[in-house]
Design an enzyme around this catalytic site. Sequence first.
Site, PDB file in Angstrom:
ATOM      1  CG  HIS A 287       0.298   6.239  -0.859  1.00 30.92           C
ATOM      2  ND1 HIS A 287      -0.771   6.704  -1.588  1.00 30.92           N
ATOM      3  CD2 HIS A 287      -0.237   5.626   0.243  1.00 30.92           C
ATOM      4  CE1 HIS A 287      -1.895   6.389  -0.971  1.00 30.92           C
ATOM      5  NE2 HIS A 287      -1.598   5.724   0.137  1.00 30.92           N
TER       6      HIS A 287
ATOM      7  CG  HIS B 164      -1.843   1.156   1.303  1.00 31.63           C
ATOM      8  ND1 HIS B 164      -3.117   1.126   0.803  1.00 31.63           N
ATOM      9  CD2 HIS B 164      -1.670   2.418   1.811  1.00 31.63           C
ATOM     10  CE1 HIS B 164      -3.696   2.298   0.993  1.00 31.63           C
ATOM     11  NE2 HIS B 164      -2.832   3.100   1.618  1.00 31.63           N
ATOM     12  CD  GLU B 165       1.501   3.666   3.639  1.00 36.41           C
ATOM     13  OE1 GLU B 165       1.761   4.714   3.020  1.00 36.41           O
ATOM     14  OE2 GLU B 165       0.440   3.499   4.273  1.00 36.41           O
TER      15      GLU B 165
END
Length: 454
Positions: A31, A27-28
């Site tokens: 980003h 997920h990170e």
Amino acid sequence: MSPDIIYVIVQKIWWFLVVLGVLVTFHEFGHFIVARWAGVKVLKFSLGFGPKLLSRQIGDTEYLISAIPLGGYVKMFGEETGEPVPPGERELSFSHKPLWKRTLIVAAGPGFNFFLSYLIFSAWLAVGAPLPIPTFAELSPTIDAVRPDSPAGRARLQAGDRITRIDERDITTKNEIYAVVAESGGRSLAFEVRRGNTLKTFFVTPELYDPGDVEHPLYVIGIEEAAPVVTAVMPDMPAAQAGLKEGDRIIEIQGETIQTWSQMTRIIKTHPRDSLSMQVEREGTVLTLTIIPEAHEVKDQGIATTIGKIGIMGSGRSVIRASSPLTAVFQGVKATWGWSELTVVGIYKMLTGEISSKNIGGPIMIASASGTAAERGLADVMFFVAILSINLGILNLLPIPVLDGGHLFFFACEAILGRPLAERQREFTQQVGIVLLFGIMIFAFFNDIQRLLQ
């Protein structure tokens, strides 16, 4: 506390950290990589929140492992509204990027969660394994099959009956039926059933699933699974080698008439490496096959046992297959979409009260499920990661401030108004979002604790 219990707890915590670590990292990283592509300077990439345990500076970015392993974050230069940015560094600032680039950066986190699920599903299908995608029609509390000699059969429950209430508890899914019955202690239960257009009440007394297991008593009523119809056969497994095919209905094993899927699997599991004579109905013709279940070691609460498996999947499930690794690339998209749709519909049904909110779980439930999947093997862990990753992606897209979906909502307002929302408006909605998020977390913990007490 006994060493066995300590081992089980440590094992579940370890796999919880592994599973959550994979999900948060993907997920990170979404980003992070899109922010770097968009020319934004990334100041921190952290797995976990709170005090840092380990850190290393590489270029402009500090990489951290923090103390609270319930998430992570990417801190970007110029991310906060009103943060002073020197004129010469505006090209590196998140807030000074065009709206479409900021939207891509925020959406990339949930997007990478879906991408992780897609990779796992595609790999699963590429090796020839069928992949189940349940629907809510299949998960509804409607009886699929009844053993005539069971408590349900003696109480006159029928296939097609929809159970709406047991005693004082509303029922919305099959799992809720099984849970109430399993924990009944053998006492009589009042089943409220919708049959056609009428409501009927039946009293059913559950019986022990395995009378010899006094340590873990489990009660059943004879509706625990669907009819014994094969919907998928795993390649290179005993069922495929013996000639079992999709659509076959198992009607007898070793002279015992088979009425339900659970009745069949109980026999197979208890006869690893034994030759079993199986009668199968195929297109109106009865065939006799001989199958020798493979021996598989599984662990339950840290205790290893050997069970038999033949490599089939039961009825009541929609199944996706891929004929080759190339088609798996496309079928992986279909599988990801199917599980995502199931999750979205599930959230909607919880909000409307059609499904009980008791199905919401927190870290304790995730840890327990992670440990259980690990006991079954790496394939089950990866499948669990894929499903959880879809859930994480969808939950992060909800329009709740402080989540990615909240930021995307702010960007949508900015696109419509032609300017960002006022700082005061953003602060207020973020405070509301924090309260709402904490409320959901507390509710999930409450459900977890209730499950433990039960």
